[in-house]
Motif scaffolding. Structure first.
Motif, PDB file in Angstrom:
ATOM      1  N   ASN A 187       0.991  -1.131  -0.138  1.00 51.77           N
ATOM      2  CA  ASN A 187       0.048   0.000  -0.171  1.00 51.77           C
ATOM      3  C   ASN A 187       0.921   1.320  -0.293  1.00 51.77           C
ATOM      4  N   GLY A 235     -10.813   2.504  -6.388  1.00 47.26           N
ATOM      5  CA  GLY A 235     -11.580   3.515  -6.018  1.00 47.26           C
ATOM      6  C   GLY A 235     -12.797   3.538  -6.969  1.00 47.26           C
ATOM      7  N   GLU A 245      -4.074  11.629  -2.539  1.00 45.73           N
ATOM      8  CA  GLU A 245      -5.354  12.233  -2.739  1.00 45.73           C
ATOM      9  C   GLU A 245      -6.080  12.068  -3.966  1.00 45.73           C
ATOM     10  N   GLU A 246      -5.257  12.156  -5.003  1.00 43.03           N
ATOM     11  CA  GLU A 246      -6.073  11.924  -6.428  1.00 43.03           C
ATOM     12  C   GLU A 246      -5.103  11.231  -7.278  1.00 43.03           C
ATOM     13  N   PRO A 304       0.416   5.062   1.314  1.00 45.89           N
ATOM     14  CA  PRO A 304      -0.656   6.113   1.894  1.00 45.89           C
ATOM     15  C   PRO A 304      -0.337   7.322   1.278  1.00 45.89           C
ATOM     16  N   GLY A 305      -1.274   8.336   1.735  1.00 47.78           N
ATOM     17  CA  GLY A 305      -1.119   9.538   1.425  1.00 47.78           C
ATOM     18  C   GLY A 305      -1.441  10.194   0.084  1.00 47.78           C
ATOM     19  N   LYS A 313     -10.664  10.278  -6.802  1.00 50.72           N
ATOM     20  CA  LYS A 313     -10.587  10.947  -5.640  1.00 50.72           C
ATOM     21  C   LYS A 313     -10.251  10.008  -4.329  1.00 50.72           C
ATOM     22  N   ASN A 314      -9.127  10.484  -3.781  1.00 51.23           N
ATOM     23  CA  ASN A 314      -8.821   9.422  -2.573  1.00 51.23           C
ATOM     24  C   ASN A 314      -8.846   8.024  -2.739  1.00 51.23           C
ATOM     25  N   PRO A 315      -8.022   7.686  -3.872  1.00 48.47           N
ATOM     26  CA  PRO A 315      -8.109   6.117  -4.185  1.00 48.47           C
ATOM     27  C   PRO A 315      -7.177   5.426  -3.214  1.00 48.47           C
ATOM     28  N   LYS A 316      -7.354   3.866  -3.304  1.00 43.58           N
ATOM     29  CA  LYS A 316      -6.403   3.299  -2.736  1.00 43.58           C
ATOM     30  C   LYS A 316      -5.443   2.689  -3.432  1.00 43.58           C
TER      31      LYS A 316
END
Length: 115
Positions: free
Chosen positions: A48, A85, A53-54, A50-51, A68-71
């Protein structure tokens, strides 16, 4: 016509004297596909990130697939990136002021066509 009606009358599903079903049919859900995908990704050694945003994926026809805010998961050794996402298809001009720094040389040509 009468022969057909007699044949249809002899065909029966259910009612008195029919065989009782002992097991309930279990239908597979989409979660099995998701688990199988997660197992495959785990085998690739995906981590993963992290952090983020798009995420914007630029297409040749001037549209952008916008997350928007995907994994976001990546395996650099396997050259594999997974973005999951909710995605939206947007036009390049809808996202314009914020994504100028993300545009590459081929997308700058699309920007010139818009202007």
């Amino acid at each position: 016509q009468d022969k057909l009606n007699k044949l249809m009358a002899s065909v029966r599903t259910g009612g008195k004297g029919s065989v009782r079903r002992k097991k309930k049919a279990v239908h597979k859900t989409a979660t099995t596909d998701d688990k199988r995908l997660q197992n495959t990704l785990k085998r690739l050694g995906v981590n993963n990130i992290p952090g983020i945003e798009e995420v914007n994926l630029f297409r040749d026809n001037g549209t952008v697939i916008h997350f928007k805010n995907p994994k976001v998961q990546a395996s650099i050794g396997a050259n594999t990136y997974v973005i999951s996402g909710t995605a939206e298809n947007k036009k390049l001009q809808d996202l314009l002021p914020g994504i100028i720094n993300q545009l590459g040389p081929d997308n700058l040509d699309n920007l010139k066509k818009i202007a």
